[in-house]
Design a protein around this motif. Structure first.
Motif, PDB file in Angstrom:
ATOM      1  N   CYS A 116      32.839  23.650  32.844  1.00  0.00           N
ATOM      2  CA  CYS A 116      31.374  23.594  32.820  1.00  0.00           C
ATOM      3  C   CYS A 116      30.858  24.280  31.564  1.00  0.00           C
ATOM      4  O   CYS A 116      31.291  25.376  31.219  1.00  0.00           O
ATOM      5  CB  CYS A 116      30.807  24.283  34.057  1.00  0.00           C
ATOM      6  SG  CYS A 116      29.012  24.380  33.989  1.00  0.00           S
ATOM      7  N   CYS A 161      27.079  29.105  32.771  1.00  0.00           N
ATOM      8  CA  CYS A 161      28.496  29.242  32.396  1.00  0.00           C
ATOM      9  C   CYS A 161      28.617  29.615  30.920  1.00  0.00           C
ATOM     10  O   CYS A 161      29.447  30.453  30.547  1.00  0.00           O
ATOM     11  CB  CYS A 161      29.270  27.957  32.696  1.00  0.00           C
ATOM     12  SG  CYS A 161      29.738  27.830  34.443  1.00  0.00           S
ATOM     13  N   GLY A 181      27.461  23.257  39.971  1.00  0.00           N
ATOM     14  CA  GLY A 181      26.856  23.884  41.148  1.00  0.00           C
ATOM     15  C   GLY A 181      27.534  25.164  41.593  1.00  0.00           C
ATOM     16  O   GLY A 181      27.366  25.584  42.736  1.00  0.00           O
ATOM     17  N   ALA A 182      28.305  25.770  40.720  1.00  0.00           N
ATOM     18  CA  ALA A 182      28.980  27.021  41.080  1.00  0.00           C
ATOM     19  C   ALA A 182      28.603  28.108  40.069  1.00  0.00           C
ATOM     20  O   ALA A 182      29.434  28.932  39.687  1.00  0.00           O
ATOM     21  CB  ALA A 182      30.490  26.815  41.118  1.00  0.00           C
ATOM     22  N   CYS A 183      27.333  28.093  39.664  1.00  0.00           N
ATOM     23  CA  CYS A 183      26.867  28.985  38.591  1.00  0.00           C
ATOM     24  C   CYS A 183      27.128  30.454  38.909  1.00  0.00           C
ATOM     25  O   CYS A 183      27.348  31.258  38.015  1.00  0.00           O
ATOM     26  CB  CYS A 183      25.382  28.779  38.338  1.00  0.00           C
ATOM     27  SG  CYS A 183      24.854  27.075  38.461  1.00  0.00           S
ATOM     28  N   MET A 200      33.345  28.642  34.988  1.00  0.00           N
ATOM     29  CA  MET A 200      34.232  27.971  35.937  1.00  0.00           C
ATOM     30  C   MET A 200      34.636  26.589  35.443  1.00  0.00           C
ATOM     31  O   MET A 200      34.054  26.051  34.514  1.00  0.00           O
ATOM     32  CB  MET A 200      33.552  27.887  37.308  1.00  0.00           C
ATOM     33  CG  MET A 200      32.238  27.138  37.373  1.00  0.00           C
ATOM     34  SD  MET A 200      32.360  25.348  37.385  1.00  0.00           S
ATOM     35  CE  MET A 200      33.200  25.065  38.947  1.00  0.00           C
TER      36      MET A 200
HETATM   37  S1  FES Z   1      26.234  26.325  35.003  1.00  0.00           S
HETATM   38 FE1  FES Z   1      28.360  26.172  35.338  1.00  0.00          FE
HETATM   39  S2  FES Z   1      28.466  25.771  37.452  1.00  0.00           S
HETATM   40 FE2  FES Z   1      26.358  25.802  37.064  1.00  0.00          FE
END
Ligand code: FES
Length: 166
Positions: free
Chosen positions: A85, A90, A128-130, A135
């Motif tokens: 990401c 991220c 969706g894992a901000c 990640m």
């Molecule tokens: S900005 Fe990387 S998971 Fe949302």
């Protein structure tokens, strides 16, 4: 010519049957997932044309969707696809460094696959894992709070698994 196995075709038909008559195009996204899994991890023009014929839609309607979403691969990929990401949260937590590190460690650029066919590196938008930034996604799994040490361990793990599964 691309053709689903009997088992996969039954699954595809079950998905199509969830939608009203004439609205089988609604099944396109899950059917493309099945096609990608069935035909080597990527969608060739032949595969997309086959999906279009099953859904009774125009090939261009399949291309439009397949080229829009980063989860579909339009060329052959490695056994392990690192989808890192690169969106704001991220990036603020070091995804640029992680991407550079993976590039130098594997000797490939974004969009490329290692010569041994094991790894492909892609960059994607927010998964969706901000809260777990930085990640990446590998197959069906998220790998979170990445550091260079974690990347080393993940690459080692993939290499070990590749040997075990051969
Ligand atoms: S900005 Fe990387 S998971 Fe949302």
């Amino acid at each position: 010519m691309a053709q689903f196995s009997a088992e996969k075709l039954a699954k595809v038909n079950e998905i199509i049957a969830r939608y009203p008559q004439g609205k089988q195009k609604s099944a396109l996204i899950p059917v493309l997932h099945i096609a990608q899994e069935e035909f080597g991890g990527w969608l060739s023009a032949e595969t997309m044309d086959y999906v279009a014929s099953i859904l009774k839609i125009e090939p261009i309607e399949v291309y439009e969707v397949a080229t829009f979403y980063s989860m579909y691969n339009l060329k052959p990929v490695g056994k392990y696809v690192f989808e890192v990401c690169q969106t704001g949260p991220c990036m603020l937590n070091g995804s640029d460094d992680i991407i550079e590190y993976i590039k130098s460690k594997l000797g490939i650029k974004v969009g490329e696959t290692t010569a041994d066919g094991l790894f492909t590196l892609k960059t994607v938008e927010c998964l969706g894992a901000c809260g777990y930034a930085p990640m990446m996604q590998i197959g069906k799994h998220y790998r979170e709070h990445l550091t260079k040490q974690k990347v080393d361990a993940i690459i080692d793990e993939c290499e070990r698994n590749a040997v075990t599964n051969n």
